[in-house]
Design a protein around this motif. Structure first.
Motif, PDB file in Angstrom:
ATOM      1  N   SER A  63       0.825  -1.205   0.000  1.00  0.00           N
ATOM      2  CA  SER A  63       0.000   0.000   0.000  1.00  0.00           C
ATOM      3  C   SER A  63       0.858   1.254   0.000  1.00  0.00           C
ATOM      4  CB  SER A  63      -0.926  -0.009   1.224  1.00  0.00           C
ATOM      5  OG  SER A  63      -1.620   1.216   1.337  1.00  0.00           O
ATOM      6  N   ARG A 108      -9.846   7.938 -10.404  1.00  0.00           N
ATOM      7  CA  ARG A 108      -9.894   6.493 -10.171  1.00  0.00           C
ATOM      8  C   ARG A 108      -9.891   5.721 -11.484  1.00  0.00           C
ATOM      9  NH1 ARG A 108     -10.350   3.111  -6.652  1.00  0.00           N
ATOM     10  NH2 ARG A 108     -10.958   4.317  -4.849  1.00  0.00           N
ATOM     11  N   LEU A 115      -4.698   2.590  -7.151  1.00  0.00           N
ATOM     12  CA  LEU A 115      -5.544   3.026  -6.037  1.00  0.00           C
ATOM     13  C   LEU A 115      -6.034   1.840  -5.224  1.00  0.00           C
ATOM     14  CD1 LEU A 115      -7.699   5.985  -7.384  1.00  0.00           C
ATOM     15  CD2 LEU A 115      -6.068   6.016  -5.504  1.00  0.00           C
ATOM     16  N   ALA A 116      -6.335   0.740  -5.897  1.00  0.00           N
ATOM     17  CA  ALA A 116      -6.726  -0.471  -5.174  1.00  0.00           C
ATOM     18  C   ALA A 116      -5.588  -0.931  -4.275  1.00  0.00           C
ATOM     19  CB  ALA A 116      -7.115  -1.573  -6.161  1.00  0.00           C
ATOM     20  N   GLU A 119      -5.411   1.319  -1.202  1.00  0.00           N
ATOM     21  CA  GLU A 119      -6.488   1.030  -0.247  1.00  0.00           C
ATOM     22  C   GLU A 119      -6.258  -0.274   0.506  1.00  0.00           C
ATOM     23  OE1 GLU A 119      -9.909   3.033  -3.110  1.00  0.00           O
ATOM     24  OE2 GLU A 119      -9.704   0.869  -2.943  1.00  0.00           O
ATOM     25  N   GLU A 120      -5.499  -1.165  -0.091  1.00  0.00           N
ATOM     26  CA  GLU A 120      -5.354  -2.517   0.451  1.00  0.00           C
ATOM     27  C   GLU A 120      -4.780  -2.543   1.864  1.00  0.00           C
ATOM     28  OE1 GLU A 120      -2.354  -6.028  -0.620  1.00  0.00           O
ATOM     29  OE2 GLU A 120      -3.663  -5.487  -2.280  1.00  0.00           O
ATOM     30  N   SER A 123      -6.558   2.380   6.069  1.00  0.00           N
ATOM     31  CA  SER A 123      -7.712   3.271   5.937  1.00  0.00           C
ATOM     32  C   SER A 123      -7.820   4.066   7.229  1.00  0.00           C
ATOM     33  CB  SER A 123      -8.999   2.460   5.717  1.00  0.00           C
ATOM     34  OG  SER A 123      -9.439   1.896   6.924  1.00  0.00           O
ATOM     35  N   ASN A 133      -4.074   5.938   6.123  1.00  0.00           N
ATOM     36  CA  ASN A 133      -3.679   6.280   4.764  1.00  0.00           C
ATOM     37  C   ASN A 133      -3.936   7.770   4.546  1.00  0.00           C
ATOM     38  OD1 ASN A 133      -4.267   6.757   1.858  1.00  0.00           O
ATOM     39  ND2 ASN A 133      -3.660   4.614   1.727  1.00  0.00           N
ATOM     40  N   LEU A 136      -6.850   8.719   2.113  1.00  0.00           N
ATOM     41  CA  LEU A 136      -8.198   8.492   2.626  1.00  0.00           C
ATOM     42  C   LEU A 136      -8.530   9.456   3.761  1.00  0.00           C
ATOM     43  CD1 LEU A 136      -8.277   4.573   2.612  1.00  0.00           C
ATOM     44  CD2 LEU A 136      -9.062   6.166   0.855  1.00  0.00           C
ATOM     45  N   LEU A 168     -16.668   7.086   1.669  1.00  0.00           N
ATOM     46  CA  LEU A 168     -15.368   6.482   1.371  1.00  0.00           C
ATOM     47  C   LEU A 168     -15.513   5.008   1.013  1.00  0.00           C
ATOM     48  CD1 LEU A 168     -12.745   7.845   3.926  1.00  0.00           C
ATOM     49  CD2 LEU A 168     -12.788   8.176   1.456  1.00  0.00           C
ATOM     50  N   LYS A 172     -14.545   2.866  -2.688  1.00  0.00           N
ATOM     51  CA  LYS A 172     -13.455   1.902  -2.738  1.00  0.00           C
ATOM     52  C   LYS A 172     -13.470   1.130  -4.053  1.00  0.00           C
ATOM     53  CE  LYS A 172     -11.759  -0.275   0.701  1.00  0.00           C
ATOM     54  NZ  LYS A 172     -11.503  -1.146   1.857  1.00  0.00           N
ATOM     55  N   SER A 173     -12.290   0.706  -4.462  1.00  0.00           N
ATOM     56  CA  SER A 173     -12.135   0.066  -5.775  1.00  0.00           C
ATOM     57  C   SER A 173     -13.065  -1.120  -5.956  1.00  0.00           C
ATOM     58  CB  SER A 173     -10.683  -0.380  -5.945  1.00  0.00           C
ATOM     59  OG  SER A 173      -9.817   0.723  -5.915  1.00  0.00           O
TER      60      SER A 173
END
Length: 204
Positions: A63, A108, A115-116, A119-120, A123, A133, A136, A168, A172-173
């Protein structure tokens, strides 16, 4: 003695910068070939021809690495958002929120896999032993502020924080891709439905 220490410091900084670039180049090659999710940190270290310890000293997880890869793009995105909010400061807050959501969704679309990856690993609501993050966190604060404007209340009010968190999650992806690929919504249709669901009477 001081000159020797300065030279050593410069060498260390140069080595660190070179290692960072090697890591980013290697990660980008692997991500472009395989996608972000299947690639492991060990694969990145091998591709960059560095030790795993060197990689983990700079990036604790994938991430953080993905975030570094798109950091400059994110800075530009948030500058665009700030400029939009300033240019439309007299518009209803719901319309302003919709405008910055449109900017984020366009971003996105361009940087979906990275971006995925961002996010992984983190958060704003992760356990305390994990760093939040920054992308976020900044989005959440902006959303909460605009929800606060809609209700003439403080952004920190629980209702505004909750709505920002919900927004949010919807961005997310995984959820976004599901809506695009399974529900067959276009990006604009997704935006319209999102706004209608979360702030239907806020002048959007």
């Amino acid at each position: 003695m001081r000159n020797k220490e300065k030279n050593n410091a410069r060498t260390e900084r140069r080595d660190a910068a070179e290692n960072r670039q090697r890591i980013l180049d290697a990660a980008l090659r692997l991500f472009e070939e395989n996608g972000v999710e299947p690639v492991s940190m060990n694969q990145i270290a091998i591709e960059a021809q560095i030790g795993a310890g060197t990689l983990y000293r700079r990036y604790r997880n994938k991430s953080e690495l993905c975030l570094d890869l798109i950091r400059d793009n994110l800075d530009l995105l948030f500058e665009d958002m700030d400029a939009y909010l300033e240019q439309h400061r007299d518009d209803p807050p719901g319309r302003r929120l919709k405008g910055i959501l449109r900017l984020f969704i366009r971003f996105r679309e361009k940087k979906l896999q990275l971006l995925a990856g961002v996010e992984e690993g983190a958060s704003p609501s992760r356990p305390k032993n994990r760093s939040p993050n920054p992308m976020l966190v900044e989005l959440q604060e902006t959303f909460a502020r605009l929800f606060g404007e809609m209700s003439a209340s403080e952004p920190s009010e629980p209702e505004n924080v909750f709505k920002a968190d919900m927004l949010l999650m919807a961005l997310k992806s995984e959820f976004y891709v599901f809506q695009k690929e399974v529900r067959a919504y276009s990006s604009e249709q997704f935006l319209e439905r999102l706004c209608s669901a979360l702030f239907p009477t806020a002048g959007n």
